[in-house]
Write an enzyme that holds these catalytic residues in place. Sequence first.
Site, PDB file in Angstrom:
ATOM      1  N   ARG A 236       1.026  -1.043   0.168  1.00 47.72           N
ATOM      2  CA  ARG A 236      -0.243  -0.522   0.039  1.00 47.72           C
ATOM      3  C   ARG A 236       0.686   1.516  -0.564  1.00 47.72           C
ATOM      4  O   ARG A 236       2.024   1.202   0.881  1.00 47.72           O
ATOM      5  CB  ARG A 236      -1.032  -0.134   1.071  1.00 47.72           C
ATOM      6  CG  ARG A 236      -1.696  -0.918   1.501  1.00 47.72           C
ATOM      7  CD  ARG A 236      -2.859  -0.323   0.677  1.00 47.72           C
ATOM      8  NE  ARG A 236      -4.388  -1.387   0.545  1.00 47.72           N
ATOM      9  CZ  ARG A 236      -4.400  -2.407  -0.357  1.00 47.72           C
ATOM     10  NH1 ARG A 236      -3.120  -3.227  -1.218  1.00 47.72           N
ATOM     11  NH2 ARG A 236      -5.895  -3.138  -0.618  1.00 47.72           N
ATOM     12  N   HIS A 284      -1.637   0.726  -9.509  1.00 43.24           N
ATOM     13  CA  HIS A 284      -2.127  -0.350  -8.384  1.00 43.24           C
ATOM     14  C   HIS A 284      -3.319  -1.439  -9.458  1.00 43.24           C
ATOM     15  O   HIS A 284      -3.994  -1.239  -9.320  1.00 43.24           O
ATOM     16  CB  HIS A 284      -3.321   0.718  -8.117  1.00 43.24           C
ATOM     17  CG  HIS A 284      -3.386  -0.288  -6.724  1.00 43.24           C
ATOM     18  ND1 HIS A 284      -3.777   0.192  -5.623  1.00 43.24           N
ATOM     19  CD2 HIS A 284      -3.295  -1.286  -6.594  1.00 43.24           C
ATOM     20  CE1 HIS A 284      -3.899  -0.682  -4.734  1.00 43.24           C
ATOM     21  NE2 HIS A 284      -3.795  -1.976  -5.086  1.00 43.24           N
TER      22      HIS A 284
HETATM   23  N1  LIG Z   1      -1.040  -4.061  -5.054  1.00 42.05           N
HETATM   24  C1  LIG Z   1      -1.978  -4.724  -5.522  1.00 42.05           C
HETATM   25  O1  LIG Z   1      -2.624  -4.676  -6.359  1.00 42.05           O
HETATM   26  C2  LIG Z   1      -2.158  -5.565  -4.374  1.00 42.05           C
HETATM   27  C3  LIG Z   1      -2.148  -6.232  -4.721  1.00 42.05           C
HETATM   28  C4  LIG Z   1      -3.569  -7.031  -3.247  1.00 42.05           C
HETATM   29  C5  LIG Z   1      -3.348  -7.141  -2.034  1.00 42.05           C
HETATM   30  N2  LIG Z   1      -1.847  -6.129  -1.859  1.00 42.05           N
HETATM   31  C6  LIG Z   1      -1.838  -6.082  -1.026  1.00 42.05           C
HETATM   32  O2  LIG Z   1      -0.738  -6.910  -0.614  1.00 42.05           O
HETATM   33  C7  LIG Z   1      -0.611  -7.182   1.159  1.00 42.05           C
HETATM   34  C8  LIG Z   1      -0.380  -8.140   2.139  1.00 42.05           C
HETATM   35  O3  LIG Z   1      -1.802  -9.419   1.173  1.00 42.05           O
HETATM   36  P1  LIG Z   1      -1.812 -10.778   2.047  1.00 42.05           P
HETATM   37  O4  LIG Z   1      -2.645 -11.546   1.490  1.00 42.05           O
HETATM   38  O5  LIG Z   1      -0.354 -11.310   1.946  1.00 42.05           O
HETATM   39  O6  LIG Z   1      -1.552 -10.627   3.890  1.00 42.05           O
HETATM   40  P2  LIG Z   1      -1.592 -11.799   4.599  1.00 42.05           P
HETATM   41  O7  LIG Z   1      -1.471 -13.378   4.059  1.00 42.05           O
HETATM   42  O8  LIG Z   1      -2.484 -11.455   5.520  1.00 42.05           O
HETATM   43  O9  LIG Z   1      -0.168 -11.467   4.824  1.00 42.05           O
HETATM   44  C9  LIG Z   1       0.264 -10.285   5.909  1.00 42.05           C
HETATM   45  C10 LIG Z   1       1.720 -10.278   6.693  1.00 42.05           C
HETATM   46  O10 LIG Z   1       2.947  -9.778   6.394  1.00 42.05           O
HETATM   47  C11 LIG Z   1       2.828  -9.548   8.282  1.00 42.05           C
HETATM   48  N3  LIG Z   1       3.059  -8.725   8.626  1.00 42.05           N
HETATM   49  C12 LIG Z   1       1.748  -7.880   8.961  1.00 42.05           C
HETATM   50  N4  LIG Z   1       2.159  -6.830  10.382  1.00 42.05           N
HETATM   51  C13 LIG Z   1       3.223  -6.930  10.499  1.00 42.05           C
HETATM   52  C14 LIG Z   1       4.449  -5.578  10.861  1.00 42.05           C
HETATM   53  N5  LIG Z   1       4.308  -4.643  12.050  1.00 42.05           N
HETATM   54  N6  LIG Z   1       5.469  -6.615  11.152  1.00 42.05           N
HETATM   55  C15 LIG Z   1       5.988  -7.629  10.710  1.00 42.05           C
HETATM   56  N7  LIG Z   1       5.487  -8.571   9.499  1.00 42.05           N
HETATM   57  C16 LIG Z   1       3.681  -7.943   9.326  1.00 42.05           C
HETATM   58  C17 LIG Z   1       2.124 -10.446   8.137  1.00 42.05           C
HETATM   59  O11 LIG Z   1       3.017 -11.012   9.836  1.00 42.05           O
HETATM   60  P3  LIG Z   1       2.168 -13.082  10.376  1.00 42.05           P
HETATM   61  O12 LIG Z   1       2.811 -13.648   9.020  1.00 42.05           O
HETATM   62  O13 LIG Z   1       3.585 -13.023  11.195  1.00 42.05           O
HETATM   63  O14 LIG Z   1       1.020 -12.391  10.859  1.00 42.05           O
HETATM   64  C18 LIG Z   1       2.211 -11.606   6.934  1.00 42.05           C
HETATM   65  O15 LIG Z   1       3.020 -12.680   6.777  1.00 42.05           O
HETATM   66  C19 LIG Z   1      -2.528  -6.196   1.526  1.00 42.05           C
HETATM   67  O16 LIG Z   1      -2.549  -6.181   2.542  1.00 42.05           O
HETATM   68  C20 LIG Z   1      -2.421  -5.768   0.473  1.00 42.05           C
HETATM   69  O17 LIG Z   1      -2.597  -4.292   1.211  1.00 42.05           O
HETATM   70  C21 LIG Z   1      -1.665  -5.035  -2.752  1.00 42.05           C
END
Ligand SMILES: NC(=O)c1ccc[n+]([C@@H]2O[C@H](COP(=O)([O-])OP(=O)(O)OC[C@H]3O[C@@H](n4cnc5c(N)ncnc54)[C@H](OP(=O)(O)O)[C@@H]3O)[C@@H](O)[C@H]2O)c1
Length: 321
Positions: A236, A284
């Site tokens: 983001r 995006h």
């Molecule tokens: N650009 C685009 O088109 C697009 C599309 C889809 C998603 N996204 C973005 O990608 C993000 C990630 O998606 P996802 O499905 O992979 O999410 P997810 O499965 O919830 O994974 C989030 C990861 O970030 C880690 N994390 C969260 N807070 C943290 C912190 N304070 N310190 C260290 N690590 C932290 C989590 O750790 P833990 O494993 O320990 O919980 C987990 O490994 C979404 O939230 C969204 O903003 C962007």
Amino acid sequence: MNKGALALLIRGTTENWSGERWKARFDAICHDRRVVPIPEETIDPAEIHYAAVWKPAPGELAAFPNLKVIFNLGAGVDALLADKSLPNLPLVRVAVDDLTARMTEYVVLHVLMHHRQELYLRQSQREKRWAPKYQWAAGAISVGVMGLGTLGADAAAVLRRIGFRVAGWSRSEKLIDGIECFHGAAGLDAFLRRTDILVCLLPLTPDTRHTLDRDLFAKLNRDSPMGAPVVINAGRGGLQNEADVLACLDDGTLGAVSLDVYALEPQPQDSRFWSHPKVVLTPHNAADTDADSISRYVVRQIERFEAGGALDNVVDRERGY
Ligand SMILES: NC(=O)c1ccc[n+]([C@@H]2O[C@H](COP(=O)([O-])OP(=O)(O)OC[C@H]3O[C@@H](n4cnc5c(N)ncnc54)[C@H](OP(=O)(O)O)[C@@H]3O)[C@@H](O)[C@H]2O)c1
């Protein structure tokens, strides 16, 4: 008895957020459940049991007294959680193979682009200059993936398969075959020190806002064949301090960046990101949401929930993701 209706509150403005397309996909699989785009169609708000949403206006979801589950139609829930009137109900986010595969395509494309010196080669082509530089192997480059969740873990595994040395950083401890795993504040500096290309796939939460700043960039490895480190952010825009990104590109702390997300979207015409020679900008669209796979994911979950089963990928509101 009528099944509880599904409201669609889709406020995206780009092509993949076309309300008609989402309505058609949900209608095709909902059979005897009414699918109601709001505000295009009217319905007694008490008949709405489920809502599938993308960036609804603050307060909109509080209007349905019998709402049971909110389905966010994307992976990131930062915009939704900013609504202080959001009903305190289970909030489900997207985690589907289709979206994950699209994000991995984006990450692999951009890691390879920087690793294979594409910015230099395209410039050489424009100048009709035949001047190849030595090309190192993938195994000479350490990629660090911030966020080892649904998206980060898959991208890390594919990068590893290509031959990069891959590490990941997450909140909780992980053990992933072939990936060097770091976690928490205590693990961050060591993770950064070994990273030549940093890929950010964190969610935006109060803990992660402006994580990508000058202090962090200065800790990345500068002793690689690429020289200055590269940052790729598809999480983001709020994860990056944009003034620091530009200043660090200008003074050489960073060699290049690929950005898919920004504090302001769309980017204003006068943003320096549009024309900076070290910036690869995408609007995006790293991982577009696919109405087919995501509508099936939502309806499958509704049916399981009504049969007494558990919901998958429910957001932890305390953590913010
Ligand atoms: N650009 C685009 O088109 C697009 C599309 C889809 C998603 N996204 C973005 O990608 C993000 C990630 O998606 P996802 O499905 O992979 O999410 P997810 O499965 O919830 O994974 C989030 C990861 O970030 C880690 N994390 C969260 N807070 C943290 C912190 N304070 N310190 C260290 N690590 C932290 C989590 O750790 P833990 O494993 O320990 O919980 C987990 O490994 C979404 O939230 C969204 O903003 C962007």
